[in-house]
Design an enzyme around this catalytic site. Structure first.
Site, short mmCIF file in Angstrom:
data_model
loop_
_atom_site.label_atom_id
_atom_site.label_comp_id
_atom_site.label_asym_id
_atom_site.label_seq_id
_atom_site.Cartn_x
_atom_site.Cartn_y
_atom_site.Cartn_z
N THR A 1 40.18 46.04 37.07
CA THR A 1 41.01 45.17 36.16
C THR A 1 41.30 45.75 34.85
O THR A 1 40.47 46.35 34.34
CB THR A 1 40.22 43.81 36.02
OG1 THR A 1 39.96 43.11 37.04
CG2 THR A 1 40.79 42.96 34.77
N ARG B 1 40.64 32.90 46.71
CA ARG B 1 39.71 33.15 45.67
C ARG B 1 40.28 33.55 44.38
O ARG B 1 41.26 34.30 44.11
CB ARG B 1 38.75 34.26 46.07
CG ARG B 1 37.58 34.62 45.22
CD ARG B 1 37.93 35.93 44.31
NE ARG B 1 37.00 36.57 43.73
CZ ARG B 1 37.09 37.23 42.52
NH1 ARG B 1 38.40 37.86 42.19
NH2 ARG B 1 36.09 38.03 42.00
N VAL B 2 39.66 32.98 43.13
CA VAL B 2 40.13 33.40 41.92
C VAL B 2 38.97 34.01 41.05
O VAL B 2 37.69 33.45 41.27
CB VAL B 2 40.73 32.21 40.95
CG1 VAL B 2 40.75 32.51 39.59
CG2 VAL B 2 41.87 31.88 41.75
N GLY B 3 38.96 35.09 40.48
CA GLY B 3 38.08 35.79 39.81
C GLY B 3 38.02 35.05 37.99
O GLY B 3 38.50 34.10 37.68
N ASP B 4 37.25 36.03 37.49
CA ASP B 4 37.14 35.71 36.08
C ASP B 4 38.49 36.00 35.25
O ASP B 4 38.49 35.47 34.12
CB ASP B 4 35.96 36.61 35.48
CG ASP B 4 36.09 38.02 35.66
OD1 ASP B 4 36.69 38.59 36.69
OD2 ASP B 4 36.06 38.75 34.63
N GLY C 1 34.63 43.79 36.65
CA GLY C 1 33.57 43.94 37.52
C GLY C 1 33.53 42.53 38.37
O GLY C 1 34.61 41.86 38.25
N GLY D 1 33.88 39.18 39.19
CA GLY D 1 34.23 37.99 38.40
C GLY D 1 33.05 36.84 38.35
O GLY D 1 33.03 36.30 37.58
C1 SD4 Z 1 37.62 39.85 39.38
N1 SD4 Z 1 36.99 40.93 37.70
O1 SD4 Z 1 38.82 39.26 40.10
C2 SD4 Z 1 37.90 41.03 38.49
C3 SD4 Z 1 37.83 42.47 39.53
C4 SD4 Z 1 37.99 43.52 38.90
O2 SD4 Z 1 37.55 45.02 37.07
O3 SD4 Z 1 38.02 44.53 39.32
N2 SD4 Z 1 37.44 43.85 37.66
O4 SD4 Z 1 36.54 39.35 39.69
#
Ligand code: SD4
Length: 354
Positions: free
Chosen positions: A213, A241-244, A265, A267
């Site tokens: 990200t 799914r939704v992340g952070d 990272g 999420g």
């Molecule tokens: C998420 N934080 O969707 C994001 C994923 C990611 O570097 O790759 N972050 O959880």
């Protein structure tokens, strides 16, 4: 330009640098002339002067360069953080940001993004498909609606109504291959409703090579802060799914009185501790940027005993211009761009990948 194998290569190269850091070298926040003691306790943080632009991973170099140009040309810091990450969104060789990202388990690329300004105004979109610049839709949500966050089909309809064109991009060959390989290796966990297996899969999804990200936080020459974050999220995630990354306080948080933070990272781990908000609040309490990031990572570790193999990383930029980063595992790096420096920095970390 970045892709998974470039970044893996980068991680390997980065090991030498990170090992040196473990031996005691600084990661960058100590480079800044401002004394962290100045902000201990409840003393107000005196505003610093940028430009200082920080962003996650090596693709941050190109994004920072664009953001820097925007500031040099007289653009606002909000323009800078938007246009900076648009570079990454438009790099269709990037497998974790924008339309070139790896798909979810159903083979569909879904995008999350958010943006926040110095005064805390914020906009966000989650689970949107077929738009090149989710970050610009997020900004439009902030500026043209009374809301902060739009998601899914409603967000897409609103975006089209507001002049954002759909963009159809065929899945890249290597992305399709990765998805096919993942499906072949995980035939059972594709069965709907098997939550135990889904959990196992999610563990696997949060691994070493699956986080890219882009989060960007910046301070301009007038002492104004802003931040942005955009992603295609975890590869092969459950559809929906939704992340952070689109969640204000989790993937990004900006408080002009204190500072800004962004996250990369897994999420789910970030959401559960409101990670970026936590980092900013720790800076408000007097922690230096890298220490605030480390405390947030340690909190994640404390809350998830026995967890292994999940990467999380934070960046923090204090209102006075001090900055730092910290990750759970080695291999996380971030790009820094100021009037005098333009470089990639290996973040300090808690553990080494085995
Ligand atoms: C998420 N934080 O969707 C994001 C994923 C990611 O570097 O790759 N972050 O959880």
């Amino acid at each position: 330009m970045t892709n998974g194998s470039d970044r893996r290569h980068f991680i390997k190269l980065g090991l030498v640098g990170t090992a040196a850091m473990v031996a005691g070298c600084s990661t960058g926040n100590g480079d800044h002339p401002n004394d962290p003691d100045e902000v201990k306790g409840t003393k107000p943080i005196s505003p610093g002067k940028g430009p200082i632009i920080l962003s996650t991973w090596d693709h941050g170099m190109a994004a920072n360069a664009k953001a820097f140009d925007v500031l040099q040309a007289g653009g606002s810091v909000l323009d800078a953080v938007e246009q900076g990450v648009m570079v990454t969104e438009s790099d269709f060789s990037n497998r974790s940001v924008g339309l070139g990202g790896l798909p979810d388990r159903d083979g569909i690329v879904t995008l999350d993004a958010c943006i926040q300004d110095h005064n805390g105004k914020a906009g966000s979109v989650a689970f949107v498909q077929r738009f090149e610049h989710p970050i610009s839709i997020a900004r439009a949500v902030m500026e043209r609606t009374p809301h902060v966050m739009l998601a899914g089909a409603g967000a897409e309809r609103w975006a089209e109504e507001n002049g954002f064109a759909r963009r159809d991009l065929p899945m890249a060959e290597d992305a399709r291959k990765s998805w096919e390989e993942w499906k072949a290796k995980n035939p059972l966990i594709q069965a709907a409703g098997d939550s135990a297996r889904v959990n196992v899969e999610n563990q696997r999804m949060g691994g070493k090579d699956n986080h890219d990200t882009i989060g960007m936080i910046a301070l301009d020459a007038n002492g104004q802060l802003a931040g942005s974050c955009t992603t295609s999220g975890l590869a092969f995630k459950i559809h929906g799914r939704v992340g952070d990354s689109p969640i204000i306080g989790a993937g990004l948080f900006v408080d002009g009185d204190v500072g800004a933070a962004c996250a990369t990272g897994t999420g789910e781990l970030m959401i559960k501790i409101a990670g970026s908000h936590t980092v900013v609040e720790l800076m408000r309490q007097g922690l230096a940027p890298e220490d605030a990031c480390r405390e947030a990572v340690e909190r994640i570790l404390r809350k998830n005993p026995g967890m292994t193999g999940q990467q999380v990383g934070f960046l923090a930029l204090r209102a006075d211009g001090a900055y730092g980063g910290y990750s759970l595992y080695n291999g996380f790096n971030f790009a820094l761009n100021t009037a005098t420096e333009n470089k990639l920095i290996d973040a300090a970390f808690a553990k080494k990948w085995e």
